[in-house]
Motif scaffolding. Structure first.
Motif, short mmCIF file in Angstrom:
data_model
loop_
_atom_site.label_atom_id
_atom_site.label_comp_id
_atom_site.label_asym_id
_atom_site.label_seq_id
_atom_site.Cartn_x
_atom_site.Cartn_y
_atom_site.Cartn_z
N GLY A 295 25.89 24.45 70.69
CA GLY A 295 24.50 24.09 71.28
C GLY A 295 23.92 25.22 71.84
O GLY A 295 22.79 25.55 71.74
N ARG B 141 16.36 29.26 69.41
CA ARG B 141 15.31 28.50 69.26
C ARG B 141 13.88 29.01 68.84
O ARG B 141 13.23 28.61 68.18
CB ARG B 141 15.16 27.40 70.54
CG ARG B 141 14.09 26.34 70.44
CD ARG B 141 13.74 25.93 72.05
NE ARG B 141 13.30 26.93 72.85
CZ ARG B 141 12.93 26.59 74.28
NH1 ARG B 141 13.09 25.52 74.69
NH2 ARG B 141 12.58 27.97 74.84
N ALA C 143 22.34 27.38 69.35
CA ALA C 143 21.09 26.96 68.88
C ALA C 143 19.88 27.31 70.10
O ALA C 143 18.65 27.68 69.63
CB ALA C 143 21.10 25.54 68.50
N ASP D 137 31.31 25.24 67.20
CA ASP D 137 31.30 23.87 67.82
C ASP D 137 32.89 23.46 68.39
O ASP D 137 32.77 22.68 69.64
CB ASP D 137 31.08 22.75 66.95
CG ASP D 137 29.65 22.51 66.84
OD1 ASP D 137 28.82 23.07 67.67
OD2 ASP D 137 29.17 21.82 65.69
N ARG E 94 21.26 24.43 63.78
CA ARG E 94 22.14 24.05 64.72
C ARG E 94 23.39 23.54 64.03
O ARG E 94 24.37 24.16 64.40
CB ARG E 94 21.61 22.70 65.53
CG ARG E 94 22.39 21.82 66.27
CD ARG E 94 23.11 23.03 67.28
NE ARG E 94 24.15 22.07 68.06
CZ ARG E 94 25.29 22.08 67.80
NH1 ARG E 94 25.80 22.92 66.85
NH2 ARG E 94 26.22 21.56 68.69
N GLU E 95 23.51 22.92 62.95
CA GLU E 95 24.46 22.74 62.19
C GLU E 95 25.20 23.89 61.85
O GLU E 95 26.38 24.07 61.67
CB GLU E 95 24.13 21.68 60.85
CG GLU E 95 25.46 21.12 60.01
CD GLU E 95 25.01 20.37 59.21
OE1 GLU E 95 25.98 19.88 58.32
OE2 GLU E 95 23.89 19.92 59.09
#
Length: 405
Positions: free
Chosen positions: A77, A84, A80, A71, A51-52
């Motif tokens: 998000g 997943r 991500a 971001d 995610r980062e």
């Protein structure tokens, strides 16, 4: 599709009316295996880390020249969430029921060329302290191996027990002056009949790869992947030249014909090398705090054997911008042809007296590396003259797909 290499967006009338200047801009696509998202998947160590990294991907610069991240535009998000399930390695098996982790696929010529760190970590957990995990670095010791050591090992904090360099008689004959091999065309007899002099000349390329691997302080095993047309005299020639170059062992492998039994000698050689190696022997080619240009030049001189680099004006501007943004401490991921130590795919063997043209340098900040593109290297390969889709169809009676295998 070659047309996707360079496209123009923002041509719609609504975009033209929104007052953005300029409304249109030139951009382009990369093949999925060259994308930064693929690299992030391969280099991440956890869901939080992914995610980062996705959020840190730089997608452009502001009018003031400051980096703009995923971001910053609010999509880290969402990225991500899309990834997943992709973060989970796929467990498969060989025909002899050896477990295999298949995960991620960044090409080594236009990306870093490794399967995922997560797959390695999971495999190491499964085999236990006394087990062995074999992981691949794509293409040769000038491309995949260099990136494996300088990029993947840095982010995984794992060090290899040894490096296995796979060599074939046919490839080395090509490096020794054999004629060009073309897809769909019959092989020249030089590749299917014994020719030790041409082979021995081509072993200079193998020797270069062995010496490259030794620069990282690892044990080196050469596996001679034997084809049924290779003679024992040719196999012994490769083994002899490998040992002369400094390999710790050189072993014939016949796994294609005999399965695991044909690779037993190779396995024993790997075990012996790992047992006699120490993690303390491993070393990187360059320090991360070395300036960007110096890191690129070190790879070109030490690994490719080049006299130096020729940086374009664009590359020099990008180096200045990345240094100002604090990206100068990232490792380097070269995009270069896999067919030659130089940037000329036709130059076989061990070329000398050449320089490496650096056309541009991209910043894959989320993945964690800078990405110099050498010469005319493309990040979207073109389809062949006769693309594979000509052979793909469907049986409308049964629904069976035709032509994919």
């Amino acid at each position: 599709d070659r047309m996707l290499r360079r496209i123009k967006v923002g041509e719609g009338p609504n975009e033209q009316l929104k007052g953005v200047t300029p409304a249109t801009r030139e951009t382009g696509f990369d093949i999925a295996v060259a994308s930064e998202i693929m690299a992030v998947l391969a280099l991440t160590t956890s869901l939080g880390d992914m995610r980062e990294r996705l959020g840190n991907m730089v997608i452009g610069r502001s009018k003031a020249g400051a980096p703009v991240t995923a971001d910053d535009i609010g999509c880290g998000g969402a990225l991500a969430v899309l990834m997943r399930d992709a973060i989970q390695p796929t467990l498969m098996q060989t025909v002899e029921q050896t477990p295999v982790m298949v995960h991620a696929g960044p090409f080594a010529n236009i990306a870093h060329g490794q399967s995922s760190i997560l797959a390695d970590q999971l495999a190491l957990k499964l085999v236990g302290e006394d087990g062995f995990v074999i992981t691949e670095a794509g293409f040769g010791a000038d491309i995949g191996m260099e990136k494996f050591f300088n990029i993947k090992c840095r982010y995984s904090n794992l060090t290899p027990g040894c490096a296995v360099i796979v060599a074939t008689v046919r490839a080395l004959k090509m490096h020794g002056g054999g004629p060009e091999v073309k897809t769909g065309k019959p092989l020249d007899p030089i590749y299917t009949e014994e020719n030790v002099p041409v082979l021995r000349k081509g072993c200079a390329n193998l020797a270069h790869h062995v010496k490259n691997a030794k620069k990282f302080g690892v044990k080196v095993i050469v596996a001679v992947n034997r084809f049924h047309t290779d003679t024992m005299a040719e196999v012994e020639c490769v083994k002899e030249e490998a040992m002369k170059a400094g390999a710790d062992n050189a072993v014939m492998a016949e796994h294609w014909a005999k399965g695991g039994e044909g690779a037993a000698d190779l396995a024993r050689a790997v075990v012996g090398a790992c047992e006699s190696s120490s993690p303390d022997d491993f070393k990187y080619l360059y320090d991360l705090d070395t300036p960007i240009k110096a890191k690129i030049e070190t790879i070109c001189k030490e690994i490719y054997g080049a006299d130096g680099c020729d940086f374009s004006d664009k590359a020099n501007e990008q180096i200045d911008a990345y240094t100002a943004a604090g990206y100068d401490n990232l490792p380097i991921c070269m995009a270069k042809t896999q067919y030659s130590l130089s940037t000329d795919a036709k130059e076989k063997g061990v070329p000398t007296g050449f320089t490496i043209p650096i056309r541009e340098i991209r910043a894959s900040v989320g993945a964690g590396f800078l990405y110099p593109i050498c010469a005319d290297m493309m990040t979207v390969p073109g389809l062949a003259t006769r693309p594979g889709f000509f052979d793909v169809d469907i049986d409308t009676e049964t629904g069976r797909v035709i032509g994919l295998f």
